[in-house]
Design a protein around this motif. Structure first.
Motif, PDB file in Angstrom:
ATOM      1  N   ARG A 228      -5.821  36.711 106.501  1.00 31.95           N
ATOM      2  CA  ARG A 228      -6.170  36.556 108.089  1.00 31.95           C
ATOM      3  C   ARG A 228      -5.804  35.309 108.724  1.00 31.95           C
ATOM      4  O   ARG A 228      -5.165  35.275 109.588  1.00 31.95           O
TER       5      ARG A 228
ATOM      6  N   ASP B  98       0.947  33.215 112.128  1.00 34.38           N
ATOM      7  CA  ASP B  98       2.112  33.798 112.654  1.00 34.38           C
ATOM      8  C   ASP B  98       1.458  34.074 114.030  1.00 34.38           C
ATOM      9  O   ASP B  98       2.638  34.059 114.898  1.00 34.38           O
ATOM     10  N   GLU B  99       0.378  34.582 114.417  1.00 33.14           N
ATOM     11  CA  GLU B  99       0.191  35.128 115.785  1.00 33.14           C
ATOM     12  C   GLU B  99       0.162  33.606 116.755  1.00 33.14           C
ATOM     13  O   GLU B  99       0.749  33.730 117.857  1.00 33.14           O
TER      14      GLU B  99
ATOM     15  N   ASP C 261      -3.298  33.331 107.402  1.00 29.42           N
ATOM     16  CA  ASP C 261      -1.843  33.410 107.486  1.00 29.42           C
ATOM     17  C   ASP C 261      -1.355  34.297 108.690  1.00 29.42           C
ATOM     18  O   ASP C 261      -0.642  33.888 109.484  1.00 29.42           O
ATOM     19  N   ALA C 262      -2.144  35.326 109.068  1.00 27.67           N
ATOM     20  CA  ALA C 262      -1.719  36.353 110.057  1.00 27.67           C
ATOM     21  C   ALA C 262      -2.043  35.538 111.184  1.00 27.67           C
ATOM     22  O   ALA C 262      -1.025  35.697 112.358  1.00 27.67           O
TER      23      ALA C 262
END
Length: 196
Positions: free
Chosen positions: A11, A17-18, A13-14
């Protein structure tokens, strides 16, 4: 590492990226793009920036006297920072080679680019160069230290750490004596193949 920790890291890492995607959207709003690590502003944006620049004399006339008085103390830190840079770079060049740990790239951490902003005056540009170097250096040093810690002592602390480095969640739990040897071997294997 437990699957719960793996889920949390995924989460995180996501979210990174976001965040990068949101920053990329802002580039369009402020009318610039990156080309091979160089910033390119549209001509109209550059013109507007130059028009918004506060002249050096005006900037100094408006300056808080405490800010001016403390500036020499701030700038005096360049000496220990440069010494830290030298020593950590030599440490990494010698020891990481001996440990088999991939070297940290300075350019991934030290970014000096704000001096190209046309809306900054000469002193503001100098300040931005200084801050870009010092904060980037601390990021560089933190990454070198985190790889060293992952190689030699990948154990979480008993108490909460405010801003742990990215490897910290994968460290062994504090007090896990039975898992220490295998955990140390796993951590060393991971950090010696890690090139990020």
């Amino acid at each position: 590492m437990t699957s719960r920790i793996e889920q949390i890291l995924a989460r995180i890492d996501a979210l990174h990226d976001e965040l990068e995607a949101a920053i990329a959207e802002r580039r369009a709003q402020f009318r610039y793009r990156l080309e091979r690590n160089s910033v390119r502003f549209e001509a109209e944006a550059k013109r507007r920036h130059r028009a918004l620049r506060v002249r050096l004399g005006t900037f100094l006339a408006r300056a808080n006297p405490w800010h001016v008085a403390t500036a020499p103390l701030i700038y005096s830190l360049i000496f220990p920072f440069a010494l830290l840079d030298l020593f950590v770079s030599v440490y990494q060049a010698v020891c990481f080679r001996a440990y088999g740990i991939p070297r940290v790239k300075r350019r991934d951490h030290i970014r000096i680019d704000r001096q190209h902003l046309a809306y900054l005056n000469a002193l503001q540009k100098l300040n931005c160069v200084y801050c870009g170097y010092c904060n980037g250096l601390l990021s560089y040093v933190t990454e070198i230290a985190s790889r060293t810690e992952a190689f030699w002592c990948p154990i979480k602390h008993a108490a909460r750490v405010a801003q742990p480095h990215r490897r910290y969640p994968e460290f062994m739990d504090y007090g896990d004596a039975e898992g220490f040897d295998s955990g140390l071997a796993r951590s060393r294997e991971a950090v010696t193949r890690d090139d990020a």
